[in-house]
Design a protein around this motif. Structure first.
Motif, PDB file in Angstrom:
ATOM      1  N   HIS A 176       0.823  -1.198   0.000  1.00 44.70           N
ATOM      2  CA  HIS A 176       0.000   0.000   0.000  1.00 44.70           C
ATOM      3  C   HIS A 176       0.865   1.259   0.000  1.00 44.70           C
ATOM      4  O   HIS A 176       0.652   2.174  -0.786  1.00 44.70           O
ATOM      5  CB  HIS A 176      -0.917  -0.042   1.236  1.00 44.70           C
ATOM      6  CG  HIS A 176      -1.590   1.236   1.531  1.00 44.70           C
ATOM      7  ND1 HIS A 176      -1.155   2.079   2.527  1.00 44.70           N
ATOM      8  CD2 HIS A 176      -2.652   1.835   0.962  1.00 44.70           C
ATOM      9  CE1 HIS A 176      -1.948   3.134   2.549  1.00 44.70           C
ATOM     10  NE2 HIS A 176      -2.866   3.024   1.612  1.00 44.70           N
TER      11      HIS A 176
ATOM     12  N   TYR B  67      -3.493 -10.825  -3.916  1.00 46.65           N
ATOM     13  CA  TYR B  67      -4.368  -9.659  -3.820  1.00 46.65           C
ATOM     14  C   TYR B  67      -3.882  -8.533  -4.738  1.00 46.65           C
ATOM     15  O   TYR B  67      -4.026  -7.354  -4.425  1.00 46.65           O
ATOM     16  CB  TYR B  67      -4.422  -9.181  -2.360  1.00 46.65           C
ATOM     17  CG  TYR B  67      -5.833  -8.888  -1.870  1.00 46.65           C
ATOM     18  CD1 TYR B  67      -6.880  -9.742  -2.156  1.00 46.65           C
ATOM     19  CD2 TYR B  67      -6.109  -7.750  -1.102  1.00 46.65           C
ATOM     20  CE1 TYR B  67      -8.165  -9.481  -1.708  1.00 46.65           C
ATOM     21  CE2 TYR B  67      -7.398  -7.482  -0.646  1.00 46.65           C
ATOM     22  CZ  TYR B  67      -8.409  -8.353  -0.957  1.00 46.65           C
ATOM     23  OH  TYR B  67      -9.684  -8.102  -0.509  1.00 46.65           O
TER      24      TYR B  67
ATOM     25  N   PHE C 287      -5.603  -5.207  -5.467  1.00 49.30           N
ATOM     26  CA  PHE C 287      -5.674  -4.180  -4.416  1.00 49.30           C
ATOM     27  C   PHE C 287      -5.009  -2.877  -4.864  1.00 49.30           C
ATOM     28  O   PHE C 287      -5.501  -1.791  -4.587  1.00 49.30           O
ATOM     29  CB  PHE C 287      -4.990  -4.707  -3.147  1.00 49.30           C
ATOM     30  CG  PHE C 287      -4.888  -3.700  -2.044  1.00 49.30           C
ATOM     31  CD1 PHE C 287      -5.955  -3.482  -1.179  1.00 49.30           C
ATOM     32  CD2 PHE C 287      -3.730  -2.964  -1.848  1.00 49.30           C
ATOM     33  CE1 PHE C 287      -5.861  -2.560  -0.154  1.00 49.30           C
ATOM     34  CE2 PHE C 287      -3.642  -2.030  -0.824  1.00 49.30           C
ATOM     35  CZ  PHE C 287      -4.710  -1.832   0.016  1.00 49.30           C
TER      36      PHE C 287
ATOM     37  N   HIS D 296      -7.532   0.045  -4.637  1.00 47.66           N
ATOM     38  CA  HIS D 296      -7.306   0.955  -3.518  1.00 47.66           C
ATOM     39  C   HIS D 296      -7.054   2.383  -4.014  1.00 47.66           C
ATOM     40  O   HIS D 296      -7.648   3.325  -3.522  1.00 47.66           O
ATOM     41  CB  HIS D 296      -6.129   0.468  -2.669  1.00 47.66           C
ATOM     42  CG  HIS D 296      -5.838   1.390  -1.540  1.00 47.66           C
ATOM     43  ND1 HIS D 296      -6.508   1.304  -0.340  1.00 47.66           N
ATOM     44  CD2 HIS D 296      -5.024   2.455  -1.438  1.00 47.66           C
ATOM     45  CE1 HIS D 296      -6.093   2.271   0.447  1.00 47.66           C
ATOM     46  NE2 HIS D 296      -5.193   2.992  -0.185  1.00 47.66           N
TER      47      HIS D 296
ATOM     48  N   SER E 175     -14.637  -5.075  -3.834  1.00 43.70           N
ATOM     49  CA  SER E 175     -13.370  -4.492  -4.284  1.00 43.70           C
ATOM     50  C   SER E 175     -12.874  -5.169  -5.552  1.00 43.70           C
ATOM     51  O   SER E 175     -12.376  -4.505  -6.464  1.00 43.70           O
ATOM     52  CB  SER E 175     -12.308  -4.614  -3.187  1.00 43.70           C
ATOM     53  OG  SER E 175     -12.719  -3.918  -2.045  1.00 43.70           O
TER      54      SER E 175
ATOM     55  N   GLU F 107      -8.313  -6.477   5.465  1.00 46.62           N
ATOM     56  CA  GLU F 107      -9.691  -5.967   5.400  1.00 46.62           C
ATOM     57  C   GLU F 107     -10.195  -5.579   6.794  1.00 46.62           C
ATOM     58  O   GLU F 107     -11.054  -4.702   6.914  1.00 46.62           O
ATOM     59  CB  GLU F 107     -10.626  -6.975   4.727  1.00 46.62           C
ATOM     60  CG  GLU F 107     -10.315  -7.221   3.242  1.00 46.62           C
ATOM     61  CD  GLU F 107     -10.524  -5.999   2.335  1.00 46.62           C
ATOM     62  OE1 GLU F 107     -10.997  -4.952   2.816  1.00 46.62           O
ATOM     63  OE2 GLU F 107     -10.199  -6.098   1.138  1.00 46.62           O
TER      64      GLU F 107
END
Lengths: 425, 91
Positions: A169, A192, A195, A199, A233, A297
């Protein structure tokens, strides 16, 4: 000046400075060297081996969740808060200090190493049929792991995997292509990869609105939130890429699709692990990925619980501001999660680097760090007891301003005294 | 050909170059870009928020990030309050 053998911060280069209008401004980052601790997390599989080898206690295979849900919250309680902000004039200098970048980069190879280490144990100590420690799995571990040892180890790998999503992230928000590729590598362990798209282009756009699958609603339990965010998502990420490929007038089924190329990292990593350590590790790879996703999550759940952006007359939502995210200044979790808990500044300025994120006085604050708060999500009654009054006082007692779960709207509006007209809204 | 800048993260849209990856080929005028197209770097500003680069002074990353619309509404509220206070004093 030094006392008790402790050097002054300046002497060991913790200070950034800049000259603004002829005046020298200085600021000391007290967390500068603590940031390295983030790279301790991926070593959990190695720690597990050490603990089991030293004591022969099977319970240590479950050290991962113990570390995250007991040791980190205790660390938060002991280490306390750090509300220090860098001055605005120094943010640029702080961002340009490349030391901080290496701290996040270090996580990536360690994460891969820890993952393969874990897979080696799950595969009973052989690699491509070769058995380097003939009489044992690893030094100190004489017998093959039982299935419940392996499940325990997989939970530990899952904790690393989830915190790896946090590192991804931090890296995925940056403008540099290299960091964006590192983000995909860090997401490989959990499969993932989407993401990184969802995101940045989905969640950040719609955060704290009822439309965002990754913003939790007041009254919603974490267990209801999980399927909504995971499915929502993924769907949203696919829609985003589909839209981009439609503009390009090309099919989205292409390696240039950022979801597909990110998932390819998982195919490579998991494929290599199963080829090297045996296909029977597959169920444990699934367990650790599910736990990693669940951990990530859970953090999503508590970051924006009940927060809602007002709708403007133009029909757009007001811009994200510091009042739309839950924050924490706990040193422990902040250091391990690269200031993720200075979440308000992150949403206001998503490309800003972790070391430069600031605490805002007007932002709502959680009673403890994210790790401890996750434990509170497990029992919805406890979570609501801790959080609902805080959401309400954040909105000065006006429940209509909160993002309330539709299922509970009547109940919450009645309990917190909204007028009947507002109930029908 | 003009350039437009994201007021949050300073990403620049150059009409001459476009952003082929995003589906805006070289030469796409900025007003042909979808109004809800989000900045590819920060994701928190949309096409309608971008500024012509000549008008850009500094980014709005001041920690007190509020939109022009919100700011105007807030100012109007403040003014109304001031007016009410004054009226009360006079009365």
């Amino acid at each position: 000046m030094s006392y008790l053998g402790v050097k002054r911060a300046e002497e060991i280069n913790m200070t950034v400075s800049a000259v603004v209008d002829g005046q020298k401004i200085e600021w000391t980052d007290k967390k500068r060297y603590l940031w390295i601790m983030g790279a301790v997390i991926p070593l959990i599989p190695m720690m597990i081996w050490g603990l089991v080898a030293a004591t022969e206690w099977h319970v240590w295979w479950y050290f991962g969740p113990f570390f995250v849900f007991v040791l980190i919250p205790l660390f938060d309680l002991v280490a306390g808060l750090d509300p220090n902000n860098p001055p605005d004039e120094l943010i640029e200098a702080l961002e340009e200090d490349r030391y901080y970048r290496w701290v996040t980069f270090a996580f990536i190879p360690l994460q891969i190493a820890g993952f393969l280490w874990g897979c080696f144990l799950l595969g009973n100590g052989t690699i491509f049929g070769w058995d380097p420690f003939a009489t044992s799995v690893l030094p100190g571990i004489a017998e093959n792991l039982t299935w419940y040892d392996k499940v325990g180890l997989a939970t530990g790998m899952g904790m690393v995997a989830g915190i790896g999503i946090n590192t991804a992230h931090e890296l995925g928000h940056k403008k540099e292509e290299l960091e964006r590729w590192f983000a995909r590598v860090a997401l490989a362990q959990t499969a993932y990869g989407h993401f990184y798209i969802e995101h940045n282009r989905g969640h950040h756009v719609r955060v704290a609105t009822p439309e965002d699958p990754a913003s939790s609603r007041m009254g919603e339990t974490v267990w209801e939130f999980m399927p909504r965010t995971v499915v929502g998502s993924l769907r949203s990420a696919w829609e985003l890429e589909k839209k981009r490929f439609a503009r390009l007038k090309k099919s989205p089924y292409s390696l240039k699709n950022d979801l597909i190329n990110a998932w390819m990292f998982t195919v490579l990593l998991w494929g290599f692990a199963m080829a090297a350590f045996g296909p029977e590790i597959f169920p444990y790879l699934i367990i650790q990925a599910i736990l990693g996703i669940w951990l990530l999550e859970s953090v999503n759940y508590l970051e924006h619980y009940g927060m809602k952006r007002a709708k403007l007359e133009s029909g757009r939502y007001e811009r994200v501001n510091p009042s739309h995210s839950w924050n924490s200044n706990n040193i422990g979790t902040n250091v391990l999660l690269y200031h993720l808990q200075r979440h308000s500044d992150h949403h206001a300025n998503p490309t800003r680097r972790y070391q430069a994120l600031r605490d805002f006085k007007e932002a709502p604050v959680l009673p403890t760090g994210y790790a401890g708060m996750i434990v509170a999500t497990w029992v919805p009654q406890i979570w609501r007891k801790v959080m609902d009054d805080r959401v309400l006082s954040h909105y000065d007692g006006d429940v209509t301003q909160a993002n309330v779960h539709p299922r509970l709207k009547q109940k919450y509006y009645a309990r917190y005294g909204a007028t009947p007209e507002e109930v029908t809204v | 050909m003009a350039k437009f800048i994201c007021p949050n993260c300073e990403f620049v849209y150059d009409e001459a170059a476009g952003i082929p990856r995003e589906g805006w080929p070289a030469g796409t005028p900025f007003d042909e870009v979808d109004p809800d197209w989000t900045c590819p770097d920060c994701g928190v500003r949309e096409q309608v928020d971008f500024l012509p680069i000549e008008e850009f002074v500094r980014n709005d990353q001041d920690g007190n990030v509020i939109s022009q619309e919100t700011r105007e509404q807030a100012l109007a509220r403040q003014r109304a309050e001031l007016q009410r206070e004054r009226d009360e004093e006079n009365a």
